[in-house]
Design a protein around this motif. Structure first.
Motif, mmCIF file in Angstrom:
data_model
loop_
_atom_site.group_PDB
_atom_site.id
_atom_site.type_symbol
_atom_site.label_atom_id
_atom_site.label_comp_id
_atom_site.label_asym_id
_atom_site.label_seq_id
_atom_site.Cartn_x
_atom_site.Cartn_y
_atom_site.Cartn_z
ATOM 1 N N ALA A 98 31.558 36.393 45.630
ATOM 2 C CA ALA A 98 30.842 37.513 45.033
ATOM 3 C C ALA A 98 31.440 38.821 45.520
ATOM 4 O O ALA A 98 32.068 38.878 46.583
ATOM 5 C CB ALA A 98 29.355 37.454 45.387
ATOM 6 N N ILE A 142 24.955 46.589 43.094
ATOM 7 C CA ILE A 142 25.206 45.580 42.068
ATOM 8 C C ILE A 142 26.036 44.479 42.709
ATOM 9 O O ILE A 142 27.072 44.750 43.335
ATOM 10 C CB ILE A 142 25.963 46.171 40.867
ATOM 11 N N VAL A 163 29.457 33.656 35.066
ATOM 12 C CA VAL A 163 29.377 34.906 35.808
ATOM 13 C C VAL A 163 27.927 35.345 35.854
ATOM 14 O O VAL A 163 27.212 35.268 34.851
ATOM 15 C CB VAL A 163 30.244 35.998 35.142
ATOM 16 N N ASP A 186 38.416 42.731 37.907
ATOM 17 C CA ASP A 186 38.812 41.325 37.803
ATOM 18 C C ASP A 186 40.218 41.137 37.258
ATOM 19 O O ASP A 186 40.871 40.116 37.537
ATOM 20 C CB ASP A 186 37.832 40.566 36.903
ATOM 21 N N HIS A 196 31.293 35.740 40.786
ATOM 22 C CA HIS A 196 32.421 35.568 39.879
ATOM 23 C C HIS A 196 32.492 34.131 39.376
ATOM 24 O O HIS A 196 31.847 33.219 39.910
ATOM 25 C CB HIS A 196 33.710 35.967 40.591
ATOM 26 N N ASP A 249 34.867 47.061 37.311
ATOM 27 C CA ASP A 249 35.338 45.710 36.990
ATOM 28 C C ASP A 249 36.835 45.577 37.216
ATOM 29 O O ASP A 249 37.646 45.855 36.332
ATOM 30 C CB ASP A 249 34.985 45.340 35.549
ATOM 31 N N LYS A 263 27.965 40.791 42.051
ATOM 32 C CA LYS A 263 28.528 39.962 40.982
ATOM 33 C C LYS A 263 29.022 38.642 41.548
ATOM 34 O O LYS A 263 29.886 38.622 42.431
ATOM 35 C CB LYS A 263 29.679 40.698 40.296
ATOM 36 N N TRP A 278 28.908 46.189 44.838
ATOM 37 C CA TRP A 278 29.300 47.494 44.325
ATOM 38 C C TRP A 278 28.131 48.475 44.369
ATOM 39 O O TRP A 278 26.971 48.064 44.287
ATOM 40 C CB TRP A 278 29.768 47.364 42.868
ATOM 41 N N ARG A 332 21.183 43.195 40.150
ATOM 42 C CA ARG A 332 20.918 44.432 40.882
ATOM 43 C C ARG A 332 20.082 44.104 42.105
ATOM 44 O O ARG A 332 19.083 43.376 42.018
ATOM 45 C CB ARG A 332 20.180 45.430 39.994
ATOM 46 N N VAL A 351 25.559 38.654 37.247
ATOM 47 C CA VAL A 351 25.522 40.003 37.808
ATOM 48 C C VAL A 351 24.067 40.373 38.048
ATOM 49 O O VAL A 351 23.215 40.163 37.174
ATOM 50 C CB VAL A 351 26.184 41.021 36.864
ATOM 51 N N ARG A 408 25.622 51.052 42.591
ATOM 52 C CA ARG A 408 25.091 51.090 41.230
ATOM 53 C C ARG A 408 25.502 52.401 40.559
ATOM 54 O O ARG A 408 25.336 53.472 41.126
ATOM 55 C CB ARG A 408 23.565 50.969 41.235
ATOM 56 N N ARG A 436 23.546 39.776 30.251
ATOM 57 C CA ARG A 436 24.972 39.517 30.089
ATOM 58 C C ARG A 436 25.529 40.464 29.052
ATOM 59 O O ARG A 436 24.996 40.597 27.949
ATOM 60 C CB ARG A 436 25.185 38.065 29.638
#
Length: 315
Positions: free
Chosen positions: A93, A47, A38, A215, A51, A213, A49, A96, A42, A40, A98, A27
């Protein structure tokens, strides 16, 4: 890791192209500052995530569509999925590519301040019309949530809490997330939560820098995206040469794009959002459990200085 988190991790593994085992990443944001809930991970070269459970999925979908638009391909890292993926329990989710994150801790001299300024200027110069309907930039609402957590948590330092509250109360309504920017204020596409952790190279390890990011991506006053480094500078945590590199690169790139940037006196625009972020980071520090890190204490101390010296903060 709890059984629920393990189940969530397994669900994330199935969302990346090709699937595979998901490995949780450390984190990056303390729980008190909004990172709670949250996850995250790999998965291969992707990646994924998960949410926060209270994430507005419709607003996130609009933000993802903007991040995937070719107009922002040189600014934002584009998602691998153009819409949020549903997860068990009603969460969503995003997926993305990497990138290689900035390792400023090991060598602060490698921070790409010029690239950061140019990326922000390019984002602010983007025409929002082709991107589709965007929500309001989420930075002020994020700051307001930090103040709400402080009020709920209380603190063994009532004098510090009152200093933070007084700084917060002195801000214009738009900085507290209570109103849109004032009439006539610049409005642009904004990142909403810019800091050095939002920079990655893609493709790794040496590709161009991109912002990650989304968000808090949305429309609002672009000064907010410079507010966090401005607050660090004002608190004595960011050396003047680094701040000048970022600000100069931003102003020059904005001028090339046909914008005035922050104008000839940047602090006229930066003062209120920088105070808002200072109050936010101080609230995060005070609402957390245990010893307040020295870095975070600097923002509490900055609130005391603002109360003593800033003309808009009444006694």
């Amino acid at each position: 890791m709890t059984g629920g988190a393990l189940g969530l991790l397994a669900a994330l593994g199935g969302l990346a192209p090709g699937g595979g085992p998901a490995v949780a990443l450390p984190r990056q944001r303390p729980a008190a500052s909004g990172g709670r809930g949250v996850l995250v991970a790999r998965v291969g070269d992707a990646i994924v995530k998960a949410h926060h459970p209270r994430t507005d999925a419709a607003a996130l979908a609009r933000r993802l569509a903007a991040a995937a638009h070719p107009a922002l391909a040189d600014v934002l890292l584009p998602p691998l999925r153009r819409s949020p993926a549903p997860l068990p329990g009603g969460r969503v989710a995003t997926v993305w590519p990497r990138g290689a994150p900035l390792d400023a801790a090991s060598d602060p001299g490698l921070v790409p301040w010029e690239a950061a300024g140019e990326l922000l200027a390019a984002l602010h110069a983007a025409d929002p019309a082709p991107l589709g309907p965007l929500p309001a930039m989420g930075g002020p609402a994020r700051a307001a949530r930090a103040l709400h957590r402080l009020r709920r948590a209380g603190t063994p330092r009532p004098d510090a809490r009152r200093a933070v509250e007084r700084v917060w109360e002195s801000l214009p309504p738009w900085c507290r997330g209570e109103a849109p920017p004032a009439a006539g204020a610049p409005v642009a596409v904004c990142h909403g939560d810019f800091h050095l952790g939002q920079l990655v190279r893609h493709p790794p390890p040496g590709g161009p820098w991109r912002l990650i990011d989304v968000d808090d991506l949305g429309t609002g006053d672009p000064a907010w995206d410079l507010a966090r480094p401005a607050a660090w500078y004002a608190a004595g945590l960011l050396p003047a040469p680094a701040w000048e590199r970022l600000l100069t690169a931003y102003q020059r790139a904005a001028a090339r794009a046909g914008s005035r940037g922050l104008g000839p006196d940047p602090w006229t625009r930066l003062d209120a959002p920088a105070r808002a972020v200072t109050a936010q980071l101080a609230a995060d520090a005070l609402a957390g459990s245990g010893e307040v890190p020295e870095e975070r204490r600097a923002f509490v101390d900055a609130c005391f200085r603002i109360v003593r010296s800033h003309p808009s903060v009444s006694p």
